[in-house]
Write a protein that holds these residues in place. Structure first.
Motif, short mmCIF file in Angstrom:
data_model
loop_
_atom_site.label_atom_id
_atom_site.label_comp_id
_atom_site.label_asym_id
_atom_site.label_seq_id
_atom_site.Cartn_x
_atom_site.Cartn_y
_atom_site.Cartn_z
N GLU A 1 30.31 35.32 35.18
CA GLU A 1 30.88 34.68 33.99
C GLU A 1 29.85 33.77 33.33
O GLU A 1 28.90 33.31 33.97
CB GLU A 1 32.10 33.85 34.38
CG GLU A 1 33.22 34.64 35.04
CD GLU A 1 34.06 35.43 34.06
OE1 GLU A 1 33.71 35.43 32.85
OE2 GLU A 1 35.06 36.04 34.49
N PRO B 1 33.39 36.09 40.00
CA PRO B 1 34.33 35.50 39.04
C PRO B 1 34.09 34.01 38.84
O PRO B 1 33.46 33.34 39.68
CB PRO B 1 35.68 35.76 39.69
CG PRO B 1 35.39 35.71 41.16
CD PRO B 1 34.03 36.34 41.31
N LYS C 1 38.55 31.51 41.76
CA LYS C 1 39.05 32.26 42.90
C LYS C 1 40.41 31.71 43.32
O LYS C 1 40.72 30.54 43.06
CB LYS C 1 38.07 32.18 44.08
CG LYS C 1 36.66 32.66 43.75
CD LYS C 1 35.79 32.71 44.99
CE LYS C 1 34.40 33.19 44.65
NZ LYS C 1 33.60 33.57 45.84
N ASP C 2 41.20 32.55 43.99
CA ASP C 2 42.46 32.08 44.56
C ASP C 2 42.73 32.84 45.85
O ASP C 2 41.90 33.65 46.29
CB ASP C 2 43.62 32.24 43.56
CG ASP C 2 43.77 33.66 43.05
OD1 ASP C 2 43.52 34.61 43.83
OD2 ASP C 2 44.14 33.84 41.87
N SER D 1 43.09 37.31 42.53
CA SER D 1 43.71 37.89 41.34
C SER D 1 42.71 38.34 40.27
O SER D 1 43.00 39.24 39.48
CB SER D 1 44.72 36.92 40.72
OG SER D 1 44.09 35.71 40.35
N GLN D 2 41.52 37.75 40.26
CA GLN D 2 40.53 38.17 39.27
C GLN D 2 39.95 39.55 39.57
O GLN D 2 39.33 40.17 38.71
CB GLN D 2 39.40 37.14 39.18
CG GLN D 2 39.76 35.89 38.39
CD GLN D 2 40.15 36.21 36.97
OE1 GLN D 2 39.36 36.79 36.21
NE2 GLN D 2 41.36 35.85 36.58
N ALA E 1 42.44 41.68 37.47
CA ALA E 1 42.79 41.21 36.13
C ALA E 1 42.23 42.18 35.08
O ALA E 1 41.10 42.64 35.20
CB ALA E 1 42.24 39.81 35.90
N GLU F 1 41.12 41.56 32.27
CA GLU F 1 39.91 40.98 31.66
C GLU F 1 39.04 40.33 32.73
O GLU F 1 38.34 39.35 32.45
CB GLU F 1 40.29 39.98 30.58
CG GLU F 1 40.95 40.61 29.36
CD GLU F 1 40.03 41.63 28.69
OE1 GLU F 1 38.85 41.29 28.46
OE2 GLU F 1 40.49 42.75 28.40
N GLY F 2 39.08 40.86 33.94
CA GLY F 2 38.20 40.38 34.99
C GLY F 2 36.74 40.69 34.66
O GLY F 2 36.44 41.52 33.79
N TYR G 1 36.53 37.48 45.36
CA TYR G 1 37.54 36.90 44.47
C TYR G 1 38.52 35.97 45.18
O TYR G 1 39.29 35.27 44.53
CB TYR G 1 38.32 38.03 43.79
CG TYR G 1 37.42 39.00 43.06
CD1 TYR G 1 37.04 38.76 41.74
CD2 TYR G 1 36.92 40.14 43.68
CE1 TYR G 1 36.20 39.63 41.06
CE2 TYR G 1 36.07 41.01 43.02
CZ TYR G 1 35.71 40.76 41.71
OH TYR G 1 34.86 41.61 41.05
N THR H 1 43.50 46.75 42.07
CA THR H 1 42.11 46.56 41.68
C THR H 1 41.48 47.89 41.27
O THR H 1 40.82 47.98 40.22
CB THR H 1 41.31 45.94 42.85
OG1 THR H 1 41.90 44.69 43.21
CG2 THR H 1 39.86 45.72 42.46
#
Length: 325
Positions: free
Chosen positions: A37, A80, A83-84, A88-89, A92, A94-95, A122, A148
């Motif tokens: 990013e 990304p 992160k979580d 989830s990225q 996503a 728009e990942g 991620y 994914t």
């Protein structure tokens, strides 16, 4: 005195070239790319000289270089911005990998984009699935891996390369892709992935070091050989179109076994630690980088690899081009 004169076929470079049994070609190579990013980012990975984190606005230069060198495919990894605990990225719309894939397919429609399908980059815990009571839950993780893979295919990925080593991941992803209309998207499975010490530099590059424990409950024990064949056969039966053996250099015997026991293309992953060792030794003048790399990759072809994923891909492509000129 009578003996065999094997040296007759080694007398000249031309003779040696004519009788060479194994050849290395740029068509064999896949180059890994790390997209991040942000903007105006081009940062070298400290433990992997020559390998960079690249933001999307910088990516066109890399794609142009790869095309000019004739490298046919890239393996895409995303780092990304957030992160979580469920990664989830990774799935996503728009990942970072999804956006990079769309951009690459616009820039170079014929360049094969292979999407690494995993959660470890991620998740905030660094593991390849959902954690319950300190343990990676295999079956619950499968649904997120399917999401994914489908999101990557929807973004335009030509090949899905699941690297998580969950049981049943190929079957789940194949079913998910088919149900969403991606019946023609092949799966390049990380079928035989060992819990190796050679991954250290990659974890720097992907920011994917586990925050607790290790990955030995889902990646393979390096001491095991027969288990590798069980893994490979299972993945073929579940719908894998290609099989990866990772790492490659310390597991050439496994490469040959998989080649002998299956009839799908076999992929050698020349991993980050193998890359870093040669780079460090070459920088210290301890060995010739070009000759050592070519010998190493040729050994992987000789062992049975049809395709080689390697961070040396651009270097090898340049060397081969120079030799042809």
């Amino acid at each position: 005195m009578t003996f065999d004169r094997h040296r007759r076929l080694r007398r000249t470079a031309t003779m040696r070239s004519m009788v060479k049994e194994t050849t290395l070609s740029v068509a064999d190579l896949v180059y890994p790319l790390f997209v991040v990013e942000g903007k105006h980012i081009r940062n070298e990975v400290a433990s992997m000289p020559g390998v960079e984190h690249v933001s999307l606005d910088e990516l066109p230069k890399d794609i142009s270089d790869i095309q000019e060198l004739g490298i046919p495919a890239i393996l895409l990894f995303g780092v990304p911005g957030a992160k979580d605990d469920v990664g989830s990225q990774a799935y996503a719309d728009e990942g970072i990998v999804q956006r990079a894939t769309k951009l690459i397919k616009e820039l170079a429609p014929d360049l094969l984009v292979i999407a690494d399908t995993c959660l470890c980059q991620y998740t905030d815990h660094g593991h390849c699935g959902i954690i319950h009571d300190g343990y990676v839950d295999n079956d619950e993780s499968l649904s997120l891996l399917v999401k994914t893979a489908v999101s990557q295919a929807a973004a335009g990925a030509d090949v899905i390369a699941p690297s998580n080593m969950m049981d049943g991941f190929v079957q789940a992803i194949r079913q998910g892709l088919d149900e969403h209309g991606f019946v023609d998207v092949p799966i390049m499975s990380y079928a035989v992935k060992y819990a190796s010490s050679f991954y250290g530099p990659f974890r720097d590059a992907a920011h994917s070091t586990p925050q607790f424990g290790d990955r030995k409950t889902y990646q393979m024990d390096p001491a095991n050989r027969l288990e590798a064949l069980r893994e490979a056969v299972s993945d073929v039966n579940e719908g894998a179109d290609m099989l990866i053996v990772k790492p490659a250099l310390s597991f050439l015997d496994i490469l040959r076994d998989v080649r002998n026991e299956t009839n799908v293309p076999v992929v050698a992953y020349n991993v980050s630690g193998e890359y870093a060792m040669i780079k460090a030794a070459a920088q210290n003048g301890w060995l010739s980088e070009k000759e050592t790399v070519q010998e190493m990759l040729t050994s992987m072809k000789r062992a049975g690899a049809d395709i080689i994923i390697t961070y040396f891909a651009k270097d090898v492509a340049r060397w081969l081009k120079e030799e042809q000129e």
